[in-house]
Enzyme design. Structure first.
Site, PDB file in Angstrom:
ATOM      1  N   GLU A  81       0.826  -1.205   0.000  1.00  0.00           N
ATOM      2  CA  GLU A  81       0.000   0.000   0.000  1.00  0.00           C
ATOM      3  C   GLU A  81       0.865   1.262   0.000  1.00  0.00           C
ATOM      4  O   GLU A  81       1.853   1.346   0.715  1.00  0.00           O
ATOM      5  CB  GLU A  81      -0.918   0.006   1.222  1.00  0.00           C
ATOM      6  CG  GLU A  81      -1.936  -1.123   1.254  1.00  0.00           C
ATOM      7  CD  GLU A  81      -2.997  -1.000   0.168  1.00  0.00           C
ATOM      8  OE1 GLU A  81      -3.110   0.095  -0.424  1.00  0.00           O
ATOM      9  OE2 GLU A  81      -3.703  -2.003  -0.072  1.00  0.00           O
ATOM     10  N   CYS A 144      -7.729  -2.438   8.336  1.00  0.00           N
ATOM     11  CA  CYS A 144      -6.403  -2.454   7.710  1.00  0.00           C
ATOM     12  C   CYS A 144      -5.847  -1.039   7.582  1.00  0.00           C
ATOM     13  O   CYS A 144      -4.731  -0.752   8.023  1.00  0.00           O
ATOM     14  CB  CYS A 144      -6.467  -3.124   6.339  1.00  0.00           C
ATOM     15  SG  CYS A 144      -6.742  -4.910   6.393  1.00  0.00           S
ATOM     16  N   HIS A 168      -1.359  -5.697   1.467  1.00  0.00           N
ATOM     17  CA  HIS A 168      -2.576  -6.498   1.356  1.00  0.00           C
ATOM     18  C   HIS A 168      -2.301  -7.766   0.547  1.00  0.00           C
ATOM     19  O   HIS A 168      -1.507  -7.742  -0.407  1.00  0.00           O
ATOM     20  CB  HIS A 168      -3.685  -5.694   0.671  1.00  0.00           C
ATOM     21  CG  HIS A 168      -4.609  -5.012   1.629  1.00  0.00           C
ATOM     22  ND1 HIS A 168      -4.831  -3.652   1.627  1.00  0.00           N
ATOM     23  CD2 HIS A 168      -5.386  -5.509   2.634  1.00  0.00           C
ATOM     24  CE1 HIS A 168      -5.701  -3.343   2.581  1.00  0.00           C
ATOM     25  NE2 HIS A 168      -6.056  -4.455   3.196  1.00  0.00           N
TER      26      HIS A 168
END
Length: 215
Positions: A81, A144, A168
């Site tokens: 991310e 998350c 992820h």
């Protein structure tokens, strides 16, 4: 002295019986690779409690790098991310039945934090090893992203000499028996996170090349 990486994974949520993030990181607990030692801890999928558990894990292990991992059902790649945003906006309840809507994570915090991991280099190395990977530009607005933001906020406010970020991962094959979603084998996910841990520990600077996606 070698570098230490703390990997975290979540417990199952949303009706699932497993969470691939925890299944993968627990298999790396205690490993050493290329002079990098890896520790793993489980994080509850609970908005208000997740950051406190992460704080204790950081205090326990004193890592150089923290990589939080989480399940992203529907994705086909391992996706580091890029950014954590300062908002909780739950689509489903967490594991204590809390469902915050449009709530800031930190009232005194910035709108967002960039990952401090070499996300493009991670993607490059994963692809080189035959593992599907791409940079993600949205960690969502569930637990998350909440944990990712809290991690970076803690590092920023404590001036800790730690680099952190979030990755992820897709469903496991057994999670997709009753739904038309992509998946990756546990072995592939474990190897992907192993590579990500080593790359993150050994490389502070990222590369500048294509590694993202359209959305």
């Amino acid at each position: 002295m070698g570098k230490k990486v703390l990997l975290t994974g979540f417990d199952p949520f949303g009706g699932e019986t497993v969470n691939p993030s925890w299944e993968a990181v627990k298999r790396l607990n205690g490993e050493e690779a290329e002079g990098v030692s890896i520790a793993a801890e489980q994080i509850p999928t609970v908005f208000h409690h997740s950051a406190a558990v992460l704080k204790k894990a950081i205090e326990k292990h004193k890592p150089d790098v923290v990589i939080c991992a989480g399940q992203a059902g529907g994705r086909a790649h391992i996706t580091p991310e890029r950014i954590a945003i300062n908002i909780d906006d739950a689509r489903i309840p967490d594991n204590e039945d809390r469902e915050p809507i449009d709530e800031p994570i930190a009232a005194d915090g910035p709108a967002a934090y960039w990952s401090a991991l070499p996300i493009k280099l991670i993607v490059k190395e994963l692809r080189k090893n035959g593992i599907p990977a791409s940079v993600s530009n949205s960690a969502g607005t569930f637990v998350c992203n909440h944990l990712f933001y809290q991690l970076m906020h803690r590092i920023d406010r404590t001036s800790a000499n730690i680099r952190g970020g979030f990755i992820h991962i897709p469903f496991l094959p057994e999670q997709t028996i009753d739904k038309p979603e992509p998946s990756l084998s546990l072995e592939t996910i474990v190897e992907g996170l192993r590579i990500a841990a080593v790359i993150s520990a050994l490389h502070e600077k990222d590369i500048r090349e294509t590694g993202g996606s359209i959305s």
